[in-house]
Design an enzyme around this catalytic site. Sequence first.
Site, mmCIF file in Angstrom:
data_model
loop_
_atom_site.group_PDB
_atom_site.id
_atom_site.type_symbol
_atom_site.label_atom_id
_atom_site.label_comp_id
_atom_site.label_asym_id
_atom_site.label_seq_id
_atom_site.Cartn_x
_atom_site.Cartn_y
_atom_site.Cartn_z
ATOM 1 N N TYR A 142 0.818 -1.210 0.000
ATOM 2 C CA TYR A 142 0.000 0.000 0.000
ATOM 3 C C TYR A 142 0.854 1.263 0.000
ATOM 4 O O TYR A 142 0.363 2.341 -0.295
ATOM 5 C CB TYR A 142 -0.893 0.051 1.247
ATOM 6 C CG TYR A 142 -2.127 -0.828 1.224
ATOM 7 C CD1 TYR A 142 -2.154 -2.031 0.541
ATOM 8 C CD2 TYR A 142 -3.272 -0.447 1.914
ATOM 9 C CE1 TYR A 142 -3.294 -2.838 0.553
ATOM 10 C CE2 TYR A 142 -4.404 -1.242 1.925
ATOM 11 C CZ TYR A 142 -4.408 -2.432 1.242
ATOM 12 O OH TYR A 142 -5.520 -3.213 1.256
ATOM 13 N N LYS A 192 5.043 -15.194 1.428
ATOM 14 C CA LYS A 192 5.116 -15.844 0.114
ATOM 15 C C LYS A 192 6.601 -15.992 -0.195
ATOM 16 O O LYS A 192 7.134 -15.446 -1.157
ATOM 17 C CB LYS A 192 4.358 -14.963 -0.896
ATOM 18 C CG LYS A 192 4.132 -15.566 -2.235
ATOM 19 C CD LYS A 192 3.140 -16.718 -2.289
ATOM 20 C CE LYS A 192 3.141 -17.279 -3.697
ATOM 21 N NZ LYS A 192 2.667 -18.664 -3.785
ATOM 22 N N ASP A 224 -0.912 -18.438 -0.136
ATOM 23 C CA ASP A 224 -1.942 -19.142 -0.909
ATOM 24 C C ASP A 224 -2.444 -20.358 -0.130
ATOM 25 O O ASP A 224 -3.637 -20.633 -0.048
ATOM 26 C CB ASP A 224 -1.435 -19.526 -2.304
ATOM 27 C CG ASP A 224 -0.057 -20.159 -2.315
ATOM 28 O OD1 ASP A 224 0.588 -20.213 -1.247
ATOM 29 O OD2 ASP A 224 0.385 -20.605 -3.398
ATOM 30 N N ASP A 248 -5.167 -8.020 4.586
ATOM 31 C CA ASP A 248 -6.433 -7.466 4.092
ATOM 32 C C ASP A 248 -7.288 -8.602 3.546
ATOM 33 O O ASP A 248 -8.475 -8.730 3.855
ATOM 34 C CB ASP A 248 -6.120 -6.438 2.992
ATOM 35 C CG ASP A 248 -7.375 -5.811 2.415
ATOM 36 O OD1 ASP A 248 -8.292 -5.515 3.195
ATOM 37 O OD2 ASP A 248 -7.429 -5.632 1.179
ATOM 38 N N ASP A 252 -10.862 -10.689 5.232
ATOM 39 C CA ASP A 252 -12.180 -10.820 4.585
ATOM 40 C C ASP A 252 -12.584 -12.292 4.516
ATOM 41 O O ASP A 252 -13.750 -12.649 4.694
ATOM 42 C CB ASP A 252 -12.161 -10.251 3.158
ATOM 43 C CG ASP A 252 -12.573 -8.787 3.118
ATOM 44 O OD1 ASP A 252 -12.280 -8.066 4.097
ATOM 45 O OD2 ASP A 252 -13.176 -8.362 2.122
HETATM 46 C C1 IPM Z 1 -9.864 -2.724 5.074
HETATM 47 C C2 IPM Z 1 -10.235 -2.016 3.805
HETATM 48 C C3 IPM Z 1 -9.179 -0.965 3.507
HETATM 49 C C4 IPM Z 1 -7.876 -1.659 3.207
HETATM 50 C C5 IPM Z 1 -9.547 0.031 2.395
HETATM 51 C C6 IPM Z 1 -10.840 0.732 2.676
HETATM 52 C C7 IPM Z 1 -8.428 1.016 2.187
HETATM 53 O O1 IPM Z 1 -10.393 -2.927 2.772
HETATM 54 O O2 IPM Z 1 -9.739 -2.044 6.104
HETATM 55 O O3 IPM Z 1 -9.704 -3.931 5.057
HETATM 56 O O4 IPM Z 1 -7.645 -2.142 2.095
HETATM 57 O O5 IPM Z 1 -7.051 -1.721 4.106
HETATM 58 MN MN MN Z 2 -10.197 -5.025 3.410
#
Ligand code: IPM
Ligand code: MN
Length: 359
Positions: A142, A192, A224, A248, A252
């Site tokens: 990032y 990785k 992975d 990140d 999720d």
């Molecule tokens: C998260 C989100 C953020 C990220 C975005 C909104 C910048 O996806 O907090 O997981 O990628 O870190």
């Molecule tokens: Mn995210």
Amino acid sequence: MNMKIAVLPGDGIGPEIMAEGCKVLCKIGETFGHTIELEEALVGWTAIDAVGEAFPDATQEACDHANAVFFGCVGNPERDMTVPQQERPERCAVLRLRTGNYANLRPAIVYGALAGQSVVKPEIIGDGLDILIVRELTGGLYYGQPRGVTREGDSARGVDTLSYTTEEIVRVSRVAFEAAQRRSKKVCSVDKVNMLASSQLWREVVTKVGENYPDVELTHMLADRACMELIRDPHQFDVIVTGNLFGDMLSDEAAVLAGSLGMLPSAAIGDGKPMFEPIHGSAPDIAGQGIANPIATILSGAMMLRHAFGLDAEAQAIERAVESALGDGFRTPDIHVPGTDKVNTQGMGDAIAERIAQG
Ligand code: IPM
Ligand code: MN
């Protein structure tokens, strides 16, 4: 205790979920005798529409005055594409608020009451799950330089740089090992290493830091494979430590184990102003309908009490209240199943606030 909190609801469902997060915090204040001062400030598209920028100076000031930042969510996929990347709320608000907060704690807890709702088979989830993802938050892809798109005629080249220094890896891995010492004493570092130079250093440094925590068992896993194992056999994990982008994605994925993105809180801590936010986004598709799940935000409030103010009993009171509301069958639409009680955002906030009790 006197707590000053900057409240940044943001876009989409932000204001709805944040109202419930604040309601529960205020209930904690009343129950435990703390003074909670909330100062609300604009962020995201809401701020762009009101004052022309995603992160106005007044918002920075509110954060500077506060002991901690309570953040909702920002972004609007349709509008995000209409401005250059560096002006998008994600970059100029979220990344700015994360400044200095190199460790992002993302607990993925599957509550017993929701175990049947995970997308993963019940025999895999068992009677619940409790994993902590420690995501590096201020480095990696990032932030690495160079980055950007350069164009030449019809052709273009987009570049991002993945870089990590020893210091960046040391400090976030310490957070992970220390968290593991308070839990089941296992850290799995995800990288990785078979392809990336930054991962080679990552693994080397995490291993070295791990030598200072002989009571914690350290394992390593390729990213992975970790994606696959998190679904196949999530109980093998306790604390996962990983870089910014892998973290990140894995968080999720962990959220679907928990049954809904609307369940997972997070804490960004380190040297900056601590910030607490749900891991989900602004969900413009359901914004304004009062149906969003406020639990991720309410649990982020619990993390704030614990990590910014050292109030563990108060944090636990929120966590117990969430568990009890779920146990009593309260469900927002995203986690609703036949036989449970469908409530809206406010109804869930009320059910949880009513269940706040000492000890
Ligand atoms: C998260 C989100 C953020 C990220 C975005 C909104 C910048 O996806 O907090 O997981 O990628 O870190
Ligand atoms: Mn995210």
